[in-house]
Design an enzyme around this catalytic site. Structure first.
Site, PDB file in Angstrom:
ATOM      1  N   ALA A  17      34.928  32.396  31.057  1.00  0.00           N
ATOM      2  CA  ALA A  17      36.047  33.252  30.703  1.00  0.00           C
ATOM      3  C   ALA A  17      37.437  32.793  31.322  1.00  0.00           C
ATOM      4  CB  ALA A  17      35.967  34.590  30.669  1.00  0.00           C
ATOM      5  N   TYR A  18      38.408  33.024  30.774  1.00  0.00           N
ATOM      6  CA  TYR A  18      39.705  33.020  31.308  1.00  0.00           C
ATOM      7  C   TYR A  18      40.023  34.285  32.011  1.00  0.00           C
ATOM      8  CZ  TYR A  18      44.640  31.804  31.881  1.00  0.00           C
ATOM      9  OH  TYR A  18      45.871  31.578  32.558  1.00  0.00           O
ATOM     10  N   THR A  19      40.142  34.221  33.406  1.00  0.00           N
ATOM     11  CA  THR A  19      40.024  35.579  34.234  1.00  0.00           C
ATOM     12  C   THR A  19      41.221  35.663  34.995  1.00  0.00           C
ATOM     13  OG1 THR A  19      38.577  34.379  35.945  1.00  0.00           O
ATOM     14  CG2 THR A  19      37.563  35.687  34.243  1.00  0.00           C
ATOM     15  N   ASP A  59      35.971  45.500  31.662  1.00  0.00           N
ATOM     16  CA  ASP A  59      36.398  46.841  31.648  1.00  0.00           C
ATOM     17  C   ASP A  59      38.086  46.915  31.326  1.00  0.00           C
ATOM     18  OD1 ASP A  59      37.005  45.409  34.269  1.00  0.00           O
ATOM     19  OD2 ASP A  59      37.442  47.451  35.219  1.00  0.00           O
ATOM     20  N   TYR A  82      44.901  39.494  29.242  1.00  0.00           N
ATOM     21  CA  TYR A  82      43.706  39.109  29.272  1.00  0.00           C
ATOM     22  C   TYR A  82      42.582  40.331  28.668  1.00  0.00           C
ATOM     23  CZ  TYR A  82      39.439  39.617  32.209  1.00  0.00           C
ATOM     24  OH  TYR A  82      37.859  39.725  32.628  1.00  0.00           O
ATOM     25  N   LYS A  86      39.879  39.303  25.669  1.00  0.00           N
ATOM     26  CA  LYS A  86      38.424  39.615  26.052  1.00  0.00           C
ATOM     27  C   LYS A  86      37.845  40.549  24.776  1.00  0.00           C
ATOM     28  CE  LYS A  86      35.854  38.868  28.825  1.00  0.00           C
ATOM     29  NZ  LYS A  86      35.122  37.957  28.830  1.00  0.00           N
ATOM     30  N   TRP A 107      35.023  44.552  38.155  1.00  0.00           N
ATOM     31  CA  TRP A 107      34.867  44.546  39.692  1.00  0.00           C
ATOM     32  C   TRP A 107      33.995  43.548  40.379  1.00  0.00           C
ATOM     33  CZ3 TRP A 107      37.657  48.910  42.284  1.00  0.00           C
ATOM     34  CH2 TRP A 107      39.044  49.529  41.664  1.00  0.00           C
TER      35      TRP A 107
END
Length: 252
Positions: A17-19, A59, A82, A86, A107
């Site tokens: 993923a692009y986080t 989340d 973001y 997602k 987290w």
């Protein structure tokens, strides 16, 4: 991906993923490609290859205004690029692979890669004063526990029975970033034999960032537990393991 590229696999787990939450605000196309297009193509290729698919989500699909843990049925309302990408990625996965499973987590921390406890430990060892946000609440999740949950989900012989769709998969303890920092510092103190330093509490307004973050992103994982999977390892136990691994890799 062509369908033949996955022909030798029974299952695919998408952890990519692009986080970069803040950078995504200025790089929406990159976030879209990684978080929406990529998972959608992967889901289609997995379906064509006859492989099951587990997709890891976040989340941050919620806006944080709910006063209690979020369930899978709660309305989504991401605050930034973001979270939005997602969420769109979840939709792309389920649209292209009706048997896919989406695991929303939160987290994350673990022995490898960047994570919040590593940042705290680096600051502690450098003697830097710590100021940590105390008005954002979530569920710290150890990557080892999430990995174990994924293994259970892929292996019905382990007792789990998951139907396709969305599940929440996060640690069992809810807390603020400040408490997470204090718990990390305490684990370091236990390992190093010294008292942890004081960590100052600050508010979200004291630490402005390009992306807005949910004040409450705690996840209700009852649906996953009812399917036979729990992420219940105590946080302090996982932090002790994390600190010992951290010190072993860099004892100086």
């Amino acid at each position: 991906l062509a369908s033949g590229d996955l022909g030798e696999f029974d299952a695919v787990v998408n952890c990519a993923a692009y986080t970069q939450v803040d950078r995504a605000e200025s790089e929406p196309q990159a976030a879209y490609e990684a978080n929406v297009l990529g998972p959608g193509y992967l889901a289609l290729a997995s379906l064509q290859a006859g492989a099951s698919l587990i997709h890891v989500s976040t989340d941050f699909v919620f806006d944080g205004t709910k006063g209690s843990p979020y369930t899978e049925e709660d309305p989504t309302s991401p605050l930034g690029v973001y979270g939005r990408t997602k969420l769109e990625g979840e939709a792309a996965v389920l649209a292209n692979h009706a048997q896919a499973i989406v695991l929303r987590t939160s987290w994350l921390f673990g022995e490898h890669g960047k994570c919040f406890p590593r940042t705290i430990l680096n600051a502690l060892r450098a003697g830097k004063p710590l100021r940590v946000v105390a008005d954002q609440v979530g569920c710290p999740t150890c990557t080892a526990d999430l990995a174990a949950a994924i293994v259970q989900a892929l292996d019905p012989a382990r007792g789990a029975r998951l139907f396709p769709g969305v599940y929440h998969a996060a640690g069992s303890e809810a807390m603020s970033w400040h408490e997470f920092a204090v718990r990390t510092a305490s684990a370091y103190g236990r390992a190093a034999g010294e008292a942890p330093p004081e960590i100052a509490k600050i508010t979200t307004d004291d630490w402005p960032t390009p992306a807005r973050r949910p004040a409450n992103s705690t996840l209700d994982c009852s649906k996953l537990a009812e399917a036979g999977i729990r992420l219940a390892t105590p946080l302090d136990e996982r932090l002790d393991e994390f600190v010992h691994a951290y010190l072993a890799s860099d004892p100086a």
